[in-house]
Design an enzyme around this catalytic site. Structure first.
Site, PDB file in Angstrom:
ATOM      1  N   LYS A  83       0.822  -1.212   0.000  1.00 11.89           N
ATOM      2  CA  LYS A  83       0.000   0.000   0.000  1.00 11.89           C
ATOM      3  C   LYS A  83       0.851   1.255   0.000  1.00 11.89           C
ATOM      4  CE  LYS A  83      -0.813   0.551   4.979  1.00 11.89           C
ATOM      5  NZ  LYS A  83      -0.161   1.846   5.154  1.00 11.89           N
ATOM      6  N   MET A 115      -1.945   6.721  12.520  1.00 15.36           N
ATOM      7  CA  MET A 115      -1.953   6.901  11.073  1.00 15.36           C
ATOM      8  C   MET A 115      -2.635   5.702  10.410  1.00 15.36           C
ATOM      9  SD  MET A 115       1.721   8.664  10.475  1.00 15.36           S
ATOM     10  CE  MET A 115       2.193  10.108  11.405  1.00 15.36           C
ATOM     11  N   CYS A 116      -1.857   4.706  10.053  1.00 13.53           N
ATOM     12  CA  CYS A 116      -2.383   3.584   9.266  1.00 13.53           C
ATOM     13  C   CYS A 116      -3.374   2.713  10.034  1.00 13.53           C
ATOM     14  CB  CYS A 116      -1.240   2.760   8.707  1.00 13.53           C
ATOM     15  SG  CYS A 116      -0.203   3.751   7.585  1.00 13.53           S
ATOM     16  N   ILE A 117      -3.210   2.569  11.340  1.00 15.09           N
ATOM     17  CA  ILE A 117      -4.161   1.766  12.106  1.00 15.09           C
ATOM     18  C   ILE A 117      -5.527   2.453  12.126  1.00 15.09           C
ATOM     19  CG2 ILE A 117      -4.724   0.847  14.398  1.00 15.09           C
ATOM     20  CD1 ILE A 117      -2.587  -0.762  12.845  1.00 15.09           C
ATOM     21  N   THR A 120      -7.107   2.482   8.598  1.00 15.72           N
ATOM     22  CA  THR A 120      -7.568   1.156   8.179  1.00 15.72           C
ATOM     23  C   THR A 120      -8.821   0.745   8.937  1.00 15.72           C
ATOM     24  OG1 THR A 120      -5.359   0.500   7.473  1.00 15.72           O
ATOM     25  CG2 THR A 120      -6.905  -1.278   8.032  1.00 15.72           C
TER      26      THR A 120
END
Length: 187
Positions: A83, A115-117, A120
């Protein structure tokens, strides 16, 4: 219960536990150990483990910072999603991988918390998935010099925040590594 039709299965989603992402992360070793425990338990239960790996100018594909931490070993049979955005669904094949396996419930662990957690988790819930965060299996680096709270507070706030998330026909919430149950039916 997921709003996705014919998706009774669960997956453990391991997000960005890469050398360059967690090298200075809060409680790095404990979090990586918890993720390792989750991976082992998911595999033992026959639950899919799906790995996500971030790519950008600092995490260049093939480089040491880009590589997953050596403590975690992906099996060749386990999907690996590349990603470029915070949300693991955005411009990736994650949705196709999950749909092909009848997955409607995600148990999420990894980095970075803020951020990504978070991206998502929201991406999953908005797309109809049940999304459970493993409270002691995510981490972030110290970004307090940029005005963020210290990492322990970022993790704690995210756990508090996600514990009370809801959406019509979908479940969210948190569990600990010890509480994570991969044998339970979705919902």
């Amino acid at each position: 219960m997921t709003t996705l039709d014919n998706r009774p299965n669960t997956a453990l989603l391991v997000v960005d536990v890469q050398n360059g992402v967690v090298e200075g992360a809060h409680e790095r070793d404990a979090v990586v150990a918890n993720i390792g425990t989750l991976v082992d338990r998911a595999r033992a239960a026959g639950t899919a483990v799906v790995w996500v790996q971030h790519n950008d100018e600092e995490l260049v594909a093939g480089g040491e910072k880009w590589a997953y931490v050596p403590e975690l070993k992906r099996l060749e049979s386990e999907p690996l999603v590349q990603k470029e955005y915070g949300d693991s669904f955005e411009a990736t094949e994650l949705e196709d991988i999950l749909a092909a396996r009848g997955i409607g419930r995600l148990v999420v662990a990894g980095a970075q918390t803020d951020m990504c957690i978070r991206s998502t988790l929201h991406g999953a819930l908005a797309r109809g998935y049940d999304a459970t965060l493993v409270a002691d299996a995510h981490t972030t680096e110290d970004l307090s010099s940029f005005g963020a709270p210290p990492p322990a507070l970022v993790v704690a706030h995210t756990n508090l925040y996600w514990k009370f998330q809801t959406a019509p026909g979908r479940t969210a919430g948190i569990v600990t590594t010890e509480e994570a149950d991969f044998t339970a039916p979705a919902g």
